[in-house]
Enzyme design. Structure first.
Site, PDB file in Angstrom:
ATOM      1  N   GLU A 256      39.577  45.387  37.110  1.00 45.04           N
ATOM      2  CA  GLU A 256      38.893  45.084  38.539  1.00 45.04           C
ATOM      3  C   GLU A 256      37.750  45.988  38.562  1.00 45.04           C
ATOM      4  O   GLU A 256      37.679  47.200  38.771  1.00 45.04           O
ATOM      5  CB  GLU A 256      39.617  45.439  39.698  1.00 45.04           C
ATOM      6  CG  GLU A 256      38.905  44.999  41.101  1.00 45.04           C
ATOM      7  CD  GLU A 256      38.512  46.286  41.610  1.00 45.04           C
ATOM      8  OE1 GLU A 256      37.240  46.403  41.691  1.00 45.04           O
ATOM      9  OE2 GLU A 256      39.124  47.259  42.120  1.00 45.04           O
ATOM     10  N   CYS A 295      33.225  49.119  45.164  1.00 39.35           N
ATOM     11  CA  CYS A 295      33.208  48.065  44.101  1.00 39.35           C
ATOM     12  C   CYS A 295      32.557  46.520  44.752  1.00 39.35           C
ATOM     13  O   CYS A 295      32.331  45.872  43.930  1.00 39.35           O
ATOM     14  CB  CYS A 295      34.217  48.115  43.347  1.00 39.35           C
ATOM     15  SG  CYS A 295      35.867  47.726  44.252  1.00 39.35           S
TER      16      CYS A 295
END
Length: 682
Positions: A256, A295
């Site tokens: 990720e 993120c």
């Protein structure tokens, strides 16, 4: 006092000699030091494979879910200890809430999902079983079982607690011991959480180990039973993905990675509309929460060219009100970046974006002055808004990410251009579309979804309950294609499956039942003189079955049921119309067949079966006509001990019953599962 951090390896804390000094993001003062001692990763892996796996597999899915719930409660009761440490990372109270209580909330969510959806035992039957032979004695299905390996979780600096717990929860549910490795910059907060976890005594020995510092030769010691997950930069993800041993042993690798997420303002969201205001608020919030170190933060704000000036003006006005500084100072709304290294990196990236064709709209020159004592040595960075006038021809803004309070405005002339700009991010974790026009959503979402892991459609209706662009939720998938890493995390029990091995299973129905712990049609049944509904939860065996007496359906049944239910559909009452259908005659209501079957198999006296709370897999397979005779077969299919008690303190479990309703020719007319609560004898 500077904290001496330690790793937790093979049931003991390791590390007494100081190595790297970790400094406060607020004032640059030393907070902690990593340890100089090398970790024996052979010992760590051996401990996980032997002690960890063995202890976890002594428990079943339900028991592990209960432990997650208890751990979440334990950490929540001591959260203020973690908030105190979190302040050194530059986080405000609200920022820390995302990390700390977001982490425990994820534990609670997985405890609930595990309790509600997973079986008792360590074999998860991923049915349905399908017949593979003409005689019904050869069938196939799928099962999910623990991999009997370990999971290595390598995390980023921005969420030291949530990052550990959101990966640990599904791994633990799956019966897989974990080795967590936080980023060094904020590892002192992860270590503080780990100390509470160990002090709780709730986890079986070997379930979780912690690495402070380098992973050394850890990845070289893994094999195909194991899993590696990573959260962090796309560059680091790319290097780990091609690790020699990861490739050689075909070790599952889930990444990720940071991504250039976008938010699109639709043409209908004109200045003055609720959607316009929501867009401005969302972009500003994603720039300033965690100082933009998420993120999922909005890096590219894609707006109609006609509204560009209005959006830029509104964002400048909003950002000018953001007070930056030490979160301990009243009025401060945005804290610092996590470290001086991160501060330098963001500054370099902003400079590169400007050199690449973007220009500043708001930034340090607009009155940036962090508040608080000693902040000159802190890792503060001004909220920075850039503009790429010709974004289609400015590749830097689609390739470089400044991982801080930085976003770039990008104007578009039509929706095709907006979609093209979104795609230039080369794969993102999340994208938002702000519109109040369903036609725009239907037009844009299918295209942008191809390159995004999650899509938020935000308007005035959703806004009051919306969790926002940047908030991954435990029940929804987190992860994205391409640059975002190509992985998946979270998503409820979907995430648990990533840590289990799926195997196709073939054999007779009786063998499939023995392996899965669920009755499979065609398997041997257990028929006794005792009605299955008279059995307590502990006494009931999978496969116990009852074949009922018969009932012939009359016209009076149909008329009476229609009168009670109010269902006068023509197929049940109009003989002429029914004759012209594929059935050629009047038929009974499907729900009458369901009700009549219940009348055939229930045991009416008070007993262990407490309540029927649902039906699964209901199908009406063949019509029942007037004069047909029906019969039901009730079989105990599945038992789940959720370790719950009722208001009187009596234990109870869940039993699923397989029901087959047949006609006088033996043909199946209805098929379903009934879910019941059944009392325990004790």
């Amino acid at each position: 006092m500077t904290m001496q951090l330690q790793s937790y390896i093979a049931g003991r804390w390791v590390g007494r000699e100081a190595a790297q000094t970790l400094r406060s993001a607020i004032n640059g003062q030393p907070v902690a030091t990593t340890h100089a001692e090398a970790i024996d990763f052979a010992e760590a892996v051996h401990h996980a494979r032997t002690v960890g796996v063995a202890n976890l597999l002594k428990l079943d899915f339900q028991q592990r879910a209960a432990i997650l719930k208890a751990l979440a409660k334990y950490l929540n009761e001591r959260k203020e200890q973690l908030y105190a440490v979190s302040a050194h990372t530059g986080a405000t109270r609200a920022d820390s809430w995302i990390d700390i209580e977001g982490g425990t909330g994820t534990l609670f969510a997985y405890a609930s999902s595990g309790s509600n959806e997973l079986p008792s035992g360590n074999v998860w039957h991923e049915g349905p079983a399908v017949s593979l032979g003409k005689q019904g004695q050869f069938a196939g299905t799928h099962i999910l079982v623990p991999r009997r390996g370990l999971a290595v979780h390598i995390n980023a600096f921005n969420f030291p607690i949530w990052g550990l717990l959101e990966k640990f929860a599904p791994s633990f549910l799956a019966g897989m011991p974990c080795i967590g490795k936080p980023a060094s910059a904020t590892s002192y907060l992860t270590e503080a959480a780990m100390r509470l976890i160990i002090e709780s005594g709730l986890l079986p020995e070997g379930a979780l180990q912690l690495v402070i510092g380098s992973t050394g030769d850890l990845l070289d010691r893994l094999d195909g039973r194991d899993v590696v997950t990573f959260t962090g930069s796309a560059d680091t993800a790319a290097k780990l993905r091609v690790h020699r041993n990861v490739i050689a042993k075909s070790i599952p690798f889930n990444a990720e990675a940071d991504s250039l997420n976008c938010a699109i303002l639709a043409p209908d969201a004109v200045p003055g509309s609720p959607e316009f205001d929501l867009f401005v608020k969302e972009v500003a919030r994603e720039m300033t929460v965690k100082a933009g170190q998420k993120c999922t933060a909005i890096r590219r704000a894609i707006v109609p060219r006609a509204h560009l000036d209005a959006v830029a003006s509104a964002l400048r006005e909003r950002l000018a009100k953001v007070v930056v500084g030490d979160p301990a100072v009243d009025g401060v709304k945005m804290g610092a970046l996590a470290s001086a290294d991160q501060q330098r990196d963001v500054a370099e990236r902003v400079a590169a974006l400007i050199e690449g064709g973007a220009r500043p709209v708001f930034g340090a020159s607009d009155g940036f002055a962090p508040r608080g004592e000693g902040v000159a040595e802190g890792a503060f960075f001004a909220p920075t808004l850039l503009l790429a006038e010709r974004a289609l021809h400015t590749p830097a803004v689609h390739e470089l990410e400044a991982f801080g309070p930085v976003s770039t405005l990008m104007p578009y002339d039509d929706l095709d251009e907006a979609v093209a700009l979104a795609a230039m991010g080369q794969g993102s974790l999340v994208g938002s579309l702000v519109t109040h026009d369903p036609a725009v959503a239907a037009r844009v979402v299918p295209e942008v979804a191809a390159l995004h892991g999650r899509i938020l459609v935000l308007d005035r209706d959703a806004a009051p309950e919306s969790t926002g662009h940047g908030s991954p939720l435990p029940m929804l998938k987190h992860g994205g294609p391409g640059r975002a890493g190509g992985g998946e995390e979270l998503g409820g029990t979907r995430a648990v499956k990533h840590y289990l091995q799926r195997a196709a299973l073939q054999g007779s129905p009786t063998m499939l039942s023995a392996v899965t712990g669920e009755y499979v049609r065609g398997a041997a049944r257990i028929e006794t003189e005792v009605h299955p509904f008279r059995r307590h939860f502990e006494e009931l065996q999978i496969g116990e079955s009852l074949l009922t007496h018969r009932r012939t359906v009359s016209e009076a049944d149909i008329v009476n049921f229609g009168g009670i239910s109010g269902d006068y559909f023509y197929m049940h009452f109009d003989a002429i119309a029914a004759k012209d259908t594929a059935f050629g005659q009047r038929i009974a209501h499907g729900y009458f067949v369901l009700s009549a079957a219940a009348g055939l198999f229930v045991s009416p006296a008070p007993g262990p079966v407490l309540a029927n709370y649902g039906l699964d897999t209901l199908r009406f397979v063949k019509p029942v006509a007037i004069g047909d005779t029906i019969q039901a077969r009730l079989t105990a299919k599945r038992k789940i001990d959720r370790m719950k008690v009722d208001a009187q303190g009596r234990g109870q479990g869940v039993v699923a019953w397989d029901v087959e309703v047949t006609n006088q020719a033996g043909d199946l007319v209805a098929s379903y599962d009934i879910l019941t609560l059944v009392a325990k004898k004790g």
